[in-house]
Design a protein around this motif. Structure first.
Motif, PDB file in Angstrom:
ATOM      1  N   CYS A  68       0.840  -1.206   0.000  1.00 11.02           N
ATOM      2  CA  CYS A  68       0.000   0.000   0.000  1.00 11.02           C
ATOM      3  C   CYS A  68       0.875   1.257   0.000  1.00 11.02           C
ATOM      4  N   SER A  69       0.288   2.350  -0.470  1.00 14.80           N
ATOM      5  CA  SER A  69       0.966   3.643  -0.490  1.00 14.80           C
ATOM      6  C   SER A  69       0.140   4.654   0.292  1.00 14.80           C
ATOM      7  N   PHE A  70       0.801   5.338   1.224  1.00 18.10           N
ATOM      8  CA  PHE A  70       0.185   6.394   2.030  1.00 18.10           C
ATOM      9  C   PHE A  70       0.843   7.707   1.593  1.00 18.10           C
ATOM     10  N   ILE A  71       0.089   8.551   0.879  1.00 16.23           N
ATOM     11  CA  ILE A  71       0.686   9.701   0.209  1.00 16.23           C
ATOM     12  C   ILE A  71      -0.101  10.970   0.536  1.00 16.23           C
ATOM     13  N   ASP A  72       0.588  11.990   1.014  1.00 17.38           N
ATOM     14  CA  ASP A  72       0.022  13.336   1.179  1.00 17.38           C
ATOM     15  C   ASP A  72      -1.214  13.352   2.067  1.00 17.38           C
ATOM     16  N   ASN A  73      -1.203  12.551   3.122  1.00 17.46           N
ATOM     17  CA  ASN A  73      -2.275  12.599   4.106  1.00 17.46           C
ATOM     18  C   ASN A  73      -1.861  13.498   5.265  1.00 17.46           C
ATOM     19  N   ARG A  74      -2.844  14.120   5.937  1.00 15.41           N
ATOM     20  CA  ARG A  74      -2.511  15.141   6.924  1.00 15.41           C
ATOM     21  C   ARG A  74      -3.327  14.987   8.201  1.00 15.41           C
ATOM     22  N   ALA A  75      -2.668  15.249   9.332  1.00 15.87           N
ATOM     23  CA  ALA A  75      -3.324  15.299  10.641  1.00 15.87           C
ATOM     24  C   ALA A  75      -2.660  16.416  11.433  1.00 15.87           C
ATOM     25  N   PRO A  76      -2.962  17.667  11.127  1.00 10.90           N
ATOM     26  CA  PRO A  76      -2.168  18.790  11.640  1.00 10.90           C
ATOM     27  C   PRO A  76      -2.217  18.992  13.146  1.00 10.90           C
ATOM     28  N   ALA A  77      -3.308  18.604  13.802  1.00 13.77           N
ATOM     29  CA  ALA A  77      -3.431  18.874  15.231  1.00 13.77           C
ATOM     30  C   ALA A  77      -3.057  17.684  16.102  1.00 13.77           C
ATOM     31  N   GLY A  78      -2.753  16.532  15.473  1.00 13.66           N
ATOM     32  CA  GLY A  78      -2.462  15.340  16.258  1.00 13.66           C
ATOM     33  C   GLY A  78      -1.291  14.570  15.702  1.00 13.66           C
ATOM     34  N   ASN A  79      -1.388  13.256  15.766  1.00 11.47           N
ATOM     35  CA  ASN A  79      -0.290  12.389  15.381  1.00 11.47           C
ATOM     36  C   ASN A  79      -0.687  11.479  14.223  1.00 11.47           C
ATOM     37  N   GLY A  80       0.315  10.965  13.530  1.00  6.37           N
ATOM     38  CA  GLY A  80       0.052   9.973  12.501  1.00  6.37           C
ATOM     39  C   GLY A  80      -0.567  10.535  11.246  1.00  6.37           C
ATOM     40  N   GLY A  81       0.227  11.259  10.456  1.00  4.87           N
ATOM     41  CA  GLY A  81      -0.324  11.784   9.211  1.00  4.87           C
ATOM     42  C   GLY A  81      -0.710  10.684   8.242  1.00  4.87           C
ATOM     43  N   GLY A  82       0.171   9.682   8.085  1.00  8.14           N
ATOM     44  CA  GLY A  82      -0.141   8.567   7.202  1.00  8.14           C
ATOM     45  C   GLY A  82      -0.917   7.476   7.893  1.00  8.14           C
ATOM     46  N   TYR A  83      -0.418   7.061   9.071  1.00  6.99           N
ATOM     47  CA  TYR A  83      -1.018   5.926   9.789  1.00  6.99           C
ATOM     48  C   TYR A  83      -0.931   6.173  11.283  1.00  6.99           C
ATOM     49  N   TRP A  84      -2.029   5.962  11.999  1.00 10.87           N
ATOM     50  CA  TRP A  84      -2.064   6.037  13.462  1.00 10.87           C
ATOM     51  C   TRP A  84      -2.652   4.738  13.990  1.00 10.87           C
ATOM     52  N   GLY A  85      -1.929   4.077  14.897  1.00 10.36           N
ATOM     53  CA  GLY A  85      -2.436   2.825  15.434  1.00 10.36           C
ATOM     54  C   GLY A  85      -2.224   2.704  16.922  1.00 10.36           C
ATOM     55  N   GLU A  86      -3.328   2.523  17.671  1.00  5.87           N
ATOM     56  CA  GLU A  86      -3.241   2.149  19.078  1.00  5.87           C
ATOM     57  C   GLU A  86      -3.291   0.621  19.097  1.00  5.87           C
ATOM     58  N   ILE A  87      -2.120   0.004  19.108  1.00  4.98           N
ATOM     59  CA  ILE A  87      -2.058  -1.419  18.841  1.00  4.98           C
ATOM     60  C   ILE A  87      -2.027  -2.266  20.106  1.00  4.98           C
ATOM     61  N   GLY A  88      -2.180  -1.635  21.267  1.00  7.07           N
ATOM     62  CA  GLY A  88      -2.144  -2.379  22.514  1.00  7.07           C
ATOM     63  C   GLY A  88      -3.335  -3.294  22.698  1.00  7.07           C
ATOM     64  N   ARG A  89      -4.490  -2.931  22.146  1.00 12.07           N
ATOM     65  CA  ARG A  89      -5.685  -3.766  22.311  1.00 12.07           C
ATOM     66  C   ARG A  89      -6.101  -4.447  21.012  1.00 12.07           C
ATOM     67  N   ALA A  90      -5.240  -4.416  20.018  1.00 17.18           N
ATOM     68  CA  ALA A  90      -5.569  -5.049  18.740  1.00 17.18           C
ATOM     69  C   ALA A  90      -5.696  -6.557  18.911  1.00 17.18           C
ATOM     70  N   PRO A  91      -6.601  -7.202  18.161  1.00 15.59           N
ATOM     71  CA  PRO A  91      -6.825  -8.647  18.306  1.00 15.59           C
ATOM     72  C   PRO A  91      -5.699  -9.490  17.728  1.00 15.59           C
ATOM     73  N   GLU A  92      -4.809  -8.885  16.955  1.00 15.91           N
ATOM     74  CA  GLU A  92      -3.688  -9.591  16.340  1.00 15.91           C
ATOM     75  C   GLU A  92      -2.584  -8.587  16.084  1.00 15.91           C
ATOM     76  N   PRO A  93      -1.359  -9.047  15.855  1.00 15.74           N
ATOM     77  CA  PRO A  93      -0.271  -8.091  15.625  1.00 15.74           C
ATOM     78  C   PRO A  93      -0.509  -7.249  14.374  1.00 15.74           C
ATOM     79  N   LEU A  94      -0.247  -5.965  14.489  1.00 16.40           N
ATOM     80  CA  LEU A  94      -0.286  -5.088  13.321  1.00 16.40           C
ATOM     81  C   LEU A  94       0.735  -5.567  12.303  1.00 16.40           C
TER      82      LEU A  94
END
Length: 277
Positions: free
Chosen positions: A81-107
């Protein structure tokens, strides 16, 4: 651009085998209220989704996760996959943000490109609170930016994480432009890291990767050629080469070319597979 679509794709407690293959997700505009300020391209609330051959481009979240956002036990796995020119100016993770502590399987992020994304922190990728070590292999993270650290990658309380066969180069921020996180608990193997990786790992380089074009194809003189670890590749569970065999190592790269090809004119400095590739 603005639109009336907060999230191009929204999954709510979906089965983690759900898959999107071959789509372009663009111009999501998560600028509403509360949770509608997260995840302009894809938002996974519990459960998850597998992205295969997907382009996430020009998505926006006024808070967090411009391209992709996974939370509350959600996971967004991505192959080729390609993550291109995505924006999150007030927070974190412009391309990808993951809270992976409670995910059902490894990211799992494999054969993915992160380019031109921007955020407060973690312009390319932001991960936090991991209890299952993710699979992060063959990632090119370049040309991303962050206002407050981690232009390429930002990790928060993730514990042990390993990056294999990655290129992290040419990202920008006023502090820690390539990587912002706990270096002692992060392992980098057979990767190119601008400025030199100072944490645990082996086979890493601090050399210009010599991109041939804006798509990050490697030039013939790239130090990355024959320098990766083929044994670090995961199984082809998403069947990227469409041969209906999933218990083999991943064969195709993000550009659909063969990943494991030996160049006889380049010294092998990496780790080949059982077939010498």
């Amino acid at each position: 651009a603005t639109d009336n679509c907060y999230h191009v794709v929204f999954t709510d407690s979906s089965n983690t085998t759900a898959m999107l293959n071959g789509f372009t997700l663009t111009r999501g505009y998560a600028a509403g209220h509360a949770w509608h300020t997260f995840g302009g391209g894809v938002r996974a609330w519990g459960g998850g989704v597998i992205l295969v051959n997907v382009i996430l481009i020009d998505n926006y979240a006024s808070h967090t996760g411009g391209g992709a956002y996974a939370v509350v036990g959600g996971v967004i796995n991505a192959y080729n996959c390609s993550f291109i020119d995505n924006r999150a100016p007030a927070g974190n993770g412009g391309g990808y943000w993951g809270e992976i502590g409670r995910a059902p399987e490894p990211l799992t992020l494999v054969n993915c490109v992160f380019r031109g994304n921007s955020a407060g922190r973690g312009g390319g990728i932001h991960l936090e609170y991991a209890n299952l070590e993710p699979v992060l292999v063959n990632l090119t993270i370049s040309g991303n930016s962050a206002d407050n650290g981690g232009g390429g990658i930002h990790l928060l309380s993730t514990g042990a994480i390993t990056f294999d066969n990655c290129i992290i180069w040419g990202n920008s921020s006023w502090v820690h432009p390539q990587f912002y996180g706990d270096i002692p608990s992060t392992t980098m193997n057979h990767s190119i890291f601008e400025g030199g990786w100072t944490g645990p790992g082996t086979g890493n380089l601090d050399s210009d990767p010599s991109f041939r074009d804006a798509e990050f194809q490697l030039d013939l003189d790239s130090p990355a050629i024959d320098a990766g670890d083929s044994t670090a590749l995961p199984l082809d569970l998403a069947d990227l080469d469409e041969d209906h065999v999933t218990d083999e190592l991943i064969e195709l790269a993000v550009d659909r070319d063969r990943r494991r090809v030996d160049d006889p004119y380049v010294p092998d400095t990496g780790v080949p597979d059982g077939n010498g590739r």
